[in-house]
Enzyme design. Structure first.
Site, PDB file in Angstrom:
ATOM      1  N   SER A  76       0.785  -1.245   0.000  1.00  8.63           N
ATOM      2  CA  SER A  76       0.000   0.000   0.000  1.00  8.63           C
ATOM      3  C   SER A  76       0.816   1.293   0.000  1.00  8.63           C
ATOM      4  O   SER A  76       0.493   2.201  -0.767  1.00  8.63           O
ATOM      5  CB  SER A  76      -0.956   0.018   1.194  1.00  8.63           C
ATOM      6  OG  SER A  76      -1.972  -0.920   0.975  1.00  8.63           O
ATOM      7  N   ASN A 273       8.108  -7.218  11.534  1.00  8.52           N
ATOM      8  CA  ASN A 273       7.151  -6.126  11.301  1.00  8.52           C
ATOM      9  C   ASN A 273       5.805  -6.491  11.950  1.00  8.52           C
ATOM     10  O   ASN A 273       5.661  -7.593  12.487  1.00  8.52           O
ATOM     11  CB  ASN A 273       7.014  -5.912   9.787  1.00  8.52           C
ATOM     12  CG  ASN A 273       6.308  -7.084   9.130  1.00  8.52           C
ATOM     13  OD1 ASN A 273       6.406  -8.210   9.597  1.00  8.52           O
ATOM     14  ND2 ASN A 273       5.591  -6.829   8.080  1.00  8.52           N
ATOM     15  N   CYS A 275       2.775  -7.611  11.105  1.00  8.79           N
ATOM     16  CA  CYS A 275       1.998  -8.855  10.870  1.00  8.79           C
ATOM     17  C   CYS A 275       2.867 -10.096  10.887  1.00  8.79           C
ATOM     18  O   CYS A 275       2.394 -11.207  10.582  1.00  8.79           O
ATOM     19  CB  CYS A 275       1.210  -8.716   9.584  1.00  8.79           C
ATOM     20  SG  CYS A 275       0.132  -7.265   9.629  1.00  8.79           S
ATOM     21  N   GLU A 277       5.446 -11.187   9.065  1.00  7.41           N
ATOM     22  CA  GLU A 277       6.020 -11.865   7.898  1.00  7.41           C
ATOM     23  C   GLU A 277       7.414 -11.374   7.536  1.00  7.41           C
ATOM     24  O   GLU A 277       8.058 -11.958   6.669  1.00  7.41           O
ATOM     25  CB  GLU A 277       5.077 -11.707   6.694  1.00  7.41           C
ATOM     26  CG  GLU A 277       5.036 -10.333   6.031  1.00  7.41           C
ATOM     27  CD  GLU A 277       4.090  -9.360   6.729  1.00  7.41           C
ATOM     28  OE1 GLU A 277       3.701  -9.648   7.874  1.00  7.41           O
ATOM     29  OE2 GLU A 277       3.761  -8.309   6.148  1.00  7.41           O
ATOM     30  N   ILE A 424      -4.366  -4.807  -0.533  1.00  7.20           N
ATOM     31  CA  ILE A 424      -4.114  -4.943  -1.981  1.00  7.20           C
ATOM     32  C   ILE A 424      -4.889  -6.126  -2.575  1.00  7.20           C
ATOM     33  O   ILE A 424      -5.250  -6.097  -3.740  1.00  7.20           O
ATOM     34  CB  ILE A 424      -2.611  -4.983  -2.354  1.00  7.20           C
ATOM     35  CG1 ILE A 424      -1.887  -6.120  -1.663  1.00  7.20           C
ATOM     36  CG2 ILE A 424      -1.940  -3.651  -2.086  1.00  7.20           C
ATOM     37  CD1 ILE A 424      -0.505  -6.390  -2.242  1.00  7.20           C
TER      38      ILE A 424
HETATM   39  P1  ADP Z   1      -1.327  -4.021   2.049  1.00  5.74           P
HETATM   40  O1  ADP Z   1      -2.288  -5.039   1.524  1.00  5.74           O
HETATM   41  O2  ADP Z   1      -2.042  -2.764   2.453  1.00  5.74           O
HETATM   42  O3  ADP Z   1      -0.203  -3.719   1.137  1.00  5.74           O
HETATM   43  P2  ADP Z   1      -0.591  -5.974   4.092  1.00  5.74           P
HETATM   44  O4  ADP Z   1      -1.893  -6.346   4.688  1.00  5.74           O
HETATM   45  O5  ADP Z   1       0.038  -6.942   3.149  1.00  5.74           O
HETATM   46  O6  ADP Z   1      -0.695  -4.534   3.409  1.00  5.74           O
HETATM   47  O7  ADP Z   1       0.425  -5.716   5.270  1.00  5.74           O
HETATM   48  C1  ADP Z   1       1.811  -5.663   5.018  1.00  5.74           C
HETATM   49  C2  ADP Z   1       2.516  -4.893   6.073  1.00  5.74           C
HETATM   50  O8  ADP Z   1       2.119  -3.525   5.990  1.00  5.74           O
HETATM   51  C3  ADP Z   1       2.184  -5.274   7.505  1.00  5.74           C
HETATM   52  O9  ADP Z   1       2.876  -6.367   7.988  1.00  5.74           O
HETATM   53  C4  ADP Z   1       2.611  -4.016   8.204  1.00  5.74           C
HETATM   54  O10 ADP Z   1       4.000  -3.946   8.331  1.00  5.74           O
HETATM   55  C5  ADP Z   1       2.133  -2.943   7.261  1.00  5.74           C
HETATM   56  N1  ADP Z   1       0.765  -2.484   7.601  1.00  5.74           N
HETATM   57  C6  ADP Z   1      -0.401  -3.079   7.335  1.00  5.74           C
HETATM   58  N2  ADP Z   1      -1.446  -2.370   7.812  1.00  5.74           N
HETATM   59  C7  ADP Z   1      -0.929  -1.285   8.391  1.00  5.74           C
HETATM   60  C8  ADP Z   1      -1.472  -0.154   9.071  1.00  5.74           C
HETATM   61  N3  ADP Z   1      -2.760   0.006   9.256  1.00  5.74           N
HETATM   62  N4  ADP Z   1      -0.611   0.757   9.517  1.00  5.74           N
HETATM   63  C9  ADP Z   1       0.693   0.625   9.353  1.00  5.74           C
HETATM   64  N5  ADP Z   1       1.264  -0.399   8.720  1.00  5.74           N
HETATM   65  C10 ADP Z   1       0.477  -1.352   8.254  1.00  5.74           C
END
Ligand code: ADP
Length: 572
Positions: A76, A273, A275, A277, A424
């Site tokens: 994102s 981080n 989540c 991973e 995403i």
């Molecule tokens: P996305 O689908 O939005 O790209 P993901 O769900 O794959 O994100 O999460 C990937 C990483 O992005 C997470 O492990 C974390 O580090 C970061 N992340 C996800 N959500 C948030 C949030 N609300 N605020 C800050 N960082 C986030």
């Protein structure tokens, strides 16, 4: 740049809310404009490596095609910030927390800057001296890691209001820290540490003590002295009990993560981080991107030539992101440019299996997981080697494990990570990460109290083709939550359209482990349990994930938290 994105209404809403440029509250960018902005910005990195304007334009076209076809999407922050003022493109950060006021509050400030730009932060609190320990300078007593975590939490809460995302943290405490018991149970109170995911840092020594039913030592990190010892099985059972009650804490196998640390000479990995991973060294950041596996199935088979092209182009894209990103701290810029970690992963795995006609909870499903990820891992390493020929190895290459493994050059210290893809995957309109589908039919509230019945597109297609589609049946499925045992539905369809709760926890772990086998970093996965699962069930899954060499595991028992969410990420 040509081509239009095929986006669902849901995807458009998500984009309009947080991704597309706005002026005075009004959206001034189309999704196509957004992908154009990102493609042009990320291709600019090529200039640094000697490409001319025409070549750069060609690469931008390719990046655009890659995203607009929804075959690959970057994390994102890249979609939100590339080509805009912030230009902060990474999702994952880990910051150091030392045992001093200066370090603790400096890190709180830095975390706030990262949250403001849409990144998530992870910390190990294991270095902080325990509660009631001595504070030499004041003669007082220490308040311990958990009290400081509450300050981090409050700071995140305050930043929420103004940032692009809500802010997310991972807090890790080693299992041998004297305050571990409080850490394990702190989130049983739903009001505490709401902006944190917690994981206990498990050591091999601890797991051995669990297996042999022995005691292990708690160590004060300030002076490395033993404080007392605990029976390992009791601590393990407490973690299980707490995870059963509230889904937290998760566990991460720290020694196992460090066994795979690509740059051990630069330090030990203590945290991941938010989540889970992406294990990182202090001050490291990583940008992620995910391949949409639902797109690589052609005529009922995986098109490996197409997948190969996507992998190679995605690695180039993610390597460019490192150069185009602006990081909130000088220390981070140095670490990121030194190791150049990227995390290419997948989304839409469950949809891919459905298209292949293979059940998620089957040996065949596990086999496909392994084959796909082995291929992606191998090709991503080849792409990184090729890039290194063009651009040079990552500067710390000579300090890494790779020369001993026979590599002559490599552009990135890691290439693969399986992210949750919480948002995403919504944009791409596919199942998230490697998770099974959550529901085949569900009611979504639109406007105030109007409800819309959503049917999984592949299920709708099959239901219509096989002649069992009716509004009434879809309503019934939405209420029941599963099609298992429904006499209206052919048995072969029941087998393939399995949802998270139809799948036994063991299969969840098997699939996670299959992906982990061929992933440099870690795998984001929640193992779902039904409400009536027992503590013994949770324990079994923890032990299985240990046995099957996962790097960590998170569980969630249906209905165990006050407000139920679809994915962990939505909870932030
Ligand atoms: P996305 O689908 O939005 O790209 P993901 O769900 O794959 O994100 O999460 C990937 C990483 O992005 C997470 O492990 C974390 O580090 C970061 N992340 C996800 N959500 C948030 C949030 N609300 N605020 C800050 N960082 C986030």
């Amino acid at each position: 740049m040509k081509g239009k994105a095929q986006l669902s209404a849901n995807a458009l809403t998500v984009l309009e809310r947080r991704y597309l440029k706005k002026e005075g509250g009004k959206v001034i960018e189309t999704p196509e404009d957004m992908f154009k902005r990102v493609a042009l910005n990320i291709s600019e990195a090529e200039k640094k490596y000697g490409k001319n304007d025409e070549e750069i334009r060609e690469i931008a076209e390719k990046f655009y095609e890659l995203m607009i076809s929804l075959a690959f999407l970057p994390n994102s922050p890249t979609l939100m910030n590339a080509g805009r003022e912030l230009q902060q493109l990474a999702a994952c950060f880990v910051l150091p927390v030392e045992d001093s006021m200066e370090s603790i509050f400096e890190t709180i400030k830095n975390a706030a800057l990262i949250h403001k730009s849409g990144g998530g932060t992870g910390f190990s609190f294991s270095r902080i001296r325990p509660q009631k320990d001595r504070v030499l300078t004041t003669g007082g007593v220490a308040s311990g890691p958990i009290s400081f975590m509450k300050v981090f939490n409050a700071a995140t809460e305050a930043v929420k209001q103004g940032g692009t995302r809500r802010g997310a943290n991972m807090g890790i405490l080693r299992v041998d820290h004297p305050d571990i018991l409080e850490f394990i149970t702190v989130k049983q109170n739903n009001e505490e540490l709401t902006n944190f995911n917690l994981s206990v840092g498990i050591t091999e020594k601890f797991m051995e003590a669990v297996e042999k039913d022995e005691h292990y030592d708690l160590i004060n990190p300030r002076n490395k002295e033993k404080v007392k010892s605990l029976r390992a099985r009791e601590v393990f059972d407490l973690i299980v009990d707490s995870a059963w009650k509230s889904g937290e804490p998760g566990i991460v196998f720290l020694d196992r993560i460090n066994e795979k640390n690509p740059t051990p000479l630069l330090g030990e990995i203590e945290s991941t981080n938010p989540c889970g991973e992406q294990p990182l060294l202090p001050y490291e950041a990583c940008n992620l991107g995910s391949i949409n596996l639902a797109k690589v199935v052609r005529d009922g088979e995986i098109d490996y030539n197409y997948l190969k092209d996507i992998v190679h182009l995605s690695v180039r894209f993610l390597d460019n992101v490192i150069d185009m990103g602006v990081y909130p701290l000088k220390e981070i810029t140095e670490m990121v440019h030194g190791n150049r970690k990227i995390g290419l992963g997948v989304m839409g795995f469950a949809d891919c299996l459905i298209k292949l006609g293979i059940p998620y909870n089957s040996e065949k499903g596990v086999k496909v997981a392994e084959q796909l990820m082995e291929f992606i891992q191998k090709e991503s390493k080849m792409a990184s080697e090729k890039l290194a020929e063009e651009r040079g190895s990552f500067p710390n290459f000579h300090l890494s494990i790779y020369p001993d493994m026979g590599y002559k050059a490599l552009r990135n210290a890691t290439t693969t990570t399986i992210a949750p893809t919480g948002t995403i995957s919504m944009i791409a309109g596919v199942s998230s990460g490697i998770e099974p589908i959550f529901a085949l039919c569900y009611k979504r509230t639109i406007l105030d109290n109007e409800e819309l019945l959503e049917v999984h597109p592949l299920f709708e297609e099959v239901a219509k083709a096989r002649g069992f589609y009716s509004e009434e049946l879809m309503e019934k499925i939405a209420q029941k939550g599963s099609i298992q045992g429904l006499k209206e539905i052919p048995v072969d369809v029941q087998k393939i359209f399995v949802t998270a709760h139809d799948i036994s926890p063991q299969w969840h772990v098997e699939i996670q482990s299959a992906f982990q086998k061929y992933t440099d970093n870690a795998v984001s996965k929640t193992v779902n349990f039904p409400y009536d699962a027992t503590r013994e069930d949770v324990k079994e899954v923890f032990m299985l994930s240990y046995k099957l060499k996962c790097k960590g595991v998170t569980v969630y028992r249906d209905g165990s938290r006050d407000s139920q969410v679809l994915s962990k990420v939505d909870n932030k």
